[in-house]
Design a protein around this motif. Sequence first.
Motif, PDB file in Angstrom:
ATOM      1  N   ASP A  71       0.837  -1.189   0.000  1.00  0.00           N
ATOM      2  CA  ASP A  71       0.000   0.000   0.000  1.00  0.00           C
ATOM      3  C   ASP A  71       0.876   1.244   0.000  1.00  0.00           C
ATOM      4  OD1 ASP A  71      -2.301   1.502  -0.010  1.00  0.00           O
ATOM      5  OD2 ASP A  71      -2.751   1.214   2.102  1.00  0.00           O
ATOM      6  N   THR A  72       0.282   2.346  -0.367  1.00  0.00           N
ATOM      7  CA  THR A  72       0.931   3.650  -0.339  1.00  0.00           C
ATOM      8  C   THR A  72       0.106   4.567   0.548  1.00  0.00           C
ATOM      9  OG1 THR A  72       1.714   3.356  -2.602  1.00  0.00           O
ATOM     10  CG2 THR A  72       1.701   5.598  -1.736  1.00  0.00           C
ATOM     11  N   LEU A  73       0.764   5.186   1.490  1.00  0.00           N
ATOM     12  CA  LEU A  73       0.123   6.169   2.350  1.00  0.00           C
ATOM     13  C   LEU A  73       0.629   7.536   1.910  1.00  0.00           C
ATOM     14  CD1 LEU A  73      -1.643   6.762   4.851  1.00  0.00           C
ATOM     15  CD2 LEU A  73       0.451   6.646   6.199  1.00  0.00           C
ATOM     16  N   ARG A  74      -0.274   8.360   1.382  1.00  0.00           N
ATOM     17  CA  ARG A  74       0.088   9.705   0.919  1.00  0.00           C
ATOM     18  C   ARG A  74      -0.440  10.721   1.917  1.00  0.00           C
ATOM     19  NH1 ARG A  74      -0.657   7.199  -4.167  1.00  0.00           N
ATOM     20  NH2 ARG A  74       1.174   7.576  -5.443  1.00  0.00           N
ATOM     21  N   SER A  75       0.427  11.642   2.312  1.00  0.00           N
ATOM     22  CA  SER A  75      -0.017  12.688   3.233  1.00  0.00           C
ATOM     23  C   SER A  75       0.494  14.043   2.776  1.00  0.00           C
ATOM     24  CB  SER A  75       0.457  12.397   4.658  1.00  0.00           C
ATOM     25  OG  SER A  75       1.860  12.399   4.721  1.00  0.00           O
ATOM     26  N   ASN A  76      -0.324  15.052   2.981  1.00  0.00           N
ATOM     27  CA  ASN A  76       0.034  16.449   2.769  1.00  0.00           C
ATOM     28  C   ASN A  76      -0.085  17.126   4.118  1.00  0.00           C
ATOM     29  OD1 ASN A  76       0.273  16.390  -0.147  1.00  0.00           O
ATOM     30  ND2 ASN A  76      -1.914  16.052  -0.144  1.00  0.00           N
ATOM     31  N   TYR A  77       0.901  17.943   4.470  1.00  0.00           N
ATOM     32  CA  TYR A  77       0.879  18.532   5.804  1.00  0.00           C
ATOM     33  C   TYR A  77       1.270  20.005   5.781  1.00  0.00           C
ATOM     34  CZ  TYR A  77       5.918  17.744   5.539  1.00  0.00           C
ATOM     35  OH  TYR A  77       7.222  17.749   5.157  1.00  0.00           O
ATOM     36  N   ILE A 109       7.515  28.262  20.499  1.00  0.00           N
ATOM     37  CA  ILE A 109       6.629  28.399  21.662  1.00  0.00           C
ATOM     38  C   ILE A 109       5.199  27.985  21.344  1.00  0.00           C
ATOM     39  CG2 ILE A 109       7.990  30.176  22.802  1.00  0.00           C
ATOM     40  CD1 ILE A 109       6.038  32.242  21.590  1.00  0.00           C
ATOM     41  N   GLY A 110       4.904  27.730  20.103  1.00  0.00           N
ATOM     42  CA  GLY A 110       3.563  27.288  19.727  1.00  0.00           C
ATOM     43  C   GLY A 110       3.584  26.702  18.339  1.00  0.00           C
ATOM     44  N   ASN A 111       2.889  25.587  18.152  1.00  0.00           N
ATOM     45  CA  ASN A 111       2.841  24.908  16.863  1.00  0.00           C
ATOM     46  C   ASN A 111       1.423  24.499  16.540  1.00  0.00           C
ATOM     47  OD1 ASN A 111       5.701  24.650  16.303  1.00  0.00           O
ATOM     48  ND2 ASN A 111       5.724  23.305  18.082  1.00  0.00           N
ATOM     49  N   TYR A 112       1.143  24.480  15.260  1.00  0.00           N
ATOM     50  CA  TYR A 112      -0.114  23.902  14.788  1.00  0.00           C
ATOM     51  C   TYR A 112       0.237  22.996  13.621  1.00  0.00           C
ATOM     52  CZ  TYR A 112      -4.745  23.243  12.955  1.00  0.00           C
ATOM     53  OH  TYR A 112      -5.901  22.663  12.511  1.00  0.00           O
ATOM     54  N   TYR A 113      -0.223  21.768  13.688  1.00  0.00           N
ATOM     55  CA  TYR A 113       0.061  20.772  12.667  1.00  0.00           C
ATOM     56  C   TYR A 113      -1.260  20.280  12.098  1.00  0.00           C
ATOM     57  CZ  TYR A 113       1.534  16.280  10.697  1.00  0.00           C
ATOM     58  OH  TYR A 113       1.756  15.214   9.856  1.00  0.00           O
ATOM     59  N   SER A 114      -1.367  20.285  10.781  1.00  0.00           N
ATOM     60  CA  SER A 114      -2.546  19.708  10.144  1.00  0.00           C
ATOM     61  C   SER A 114      -2.081  18.865   8.957  1.00  0.00           C
ATOM     62  CB  SER A 114      -3.522  20.802   9.679  1.00  0.00           C
ATOM     63  OG  SER A 114      -2.940  21.589   8.678  1.00  0.00           O
ATOM     64  N   ALA A 115      -2.753  17.753   8.775  1.00  0.00           N
ATOM     65  CA  ALA A 115      -2.391  16.851   7.688  1.00  0.00           C
ATOM     66  C   ALA A 115      -3.627  16.108   7.217  1.00  0.00           C
ATOM     67  CB  ALA A 115      -1.337  15.849   8.142  1.00  0.00           C
ATOM     68  N   ASN A 116      -3.625  15.777   5.946  1.00  0.00           N
ATOM     69  CA  ASN A 116      -4.629  14.849   5.449  1.00  0.00           C
ATOM     70  C   ASN A 116      -3.879  13.694   4.800  1.00  0.00           C
ATOM     71  OD1 ASN A 116      -4.137  15.529   2.627  1.00  0.00           O
ATOM     72  ND2 ASN A 116      -5.253  17.405   3.038  1.00  0.00           N
ATOM     73  N   TYR A 117      -4.440  12.519   4.910  1.00  0.00           N
ATOM     74  CA  TYR A 117      -3.776  11.339   4.388  1.00  0.00           C
ATOM     75  C   TYR A 117      -4.775  10.488   3.628  1.00  0.00           C
ATOM     76  CZ  TYR A 117      -5.867   9.130   8.469  1.00  0.00           C
ATOM     77  OH  TYR A 117      -6.754   8.684   9.408  1.00  0.00           O
TER      78      TYR A 117
END
Length: 189
Positions: A71-77, A109-117
Amino acid sequence: MLNFGLTLGSNFELLSGVNFTQMDGAHDAYYDSQVQKTQTILTSRANVENNGVKSYQTVQEQVTYTNYFTDTLRSNYRISSFEIPLVLKYNFGKQKVNYFISSGVSTNIGNYYSANYQSTEIGSGNINEAGYGINKVNILLGLGIQYRATQNISIQLSPGYKYGIPVSKSVYQSSVSSLGLFTGLNYYF
């Protein structure tokens, strides 16, 4: 970036402030996996008796099988972060336009992470995570050009290298290196 600086002699400056960084990326992971499943199967069996009459009996069996797949797991972040730098700059050049090299440290001091896979076997989804507090220490190296609009205000453009070392659990599970083009406004006291 919004920095405040202190002039140290004719060629050195010490800067600090608040920087906002946004990093977009994509990642493809290829993997082999296997899934083992157990399923109950019902089958009918015919029994022929001595007088020629057939009777049917339902039999229940447990069957285990293994599926192998690639399988292939594709993610954009997107990672967005606020950081506080402490940078020492060495300036050279003319009065209005200066060139510089810089080095320093900063901390996120602050992070926001968003991703779709998306994956054939896993399906698709989204991940969103926000984190506050010190979670990464960065080593900064750069060079650039700076235009001094007034005695107290300058505008800069500088390519830079940043090497980040995680210090707590966050979206940064390993060291992160990045090259970037920084623009900013500096105010000098």
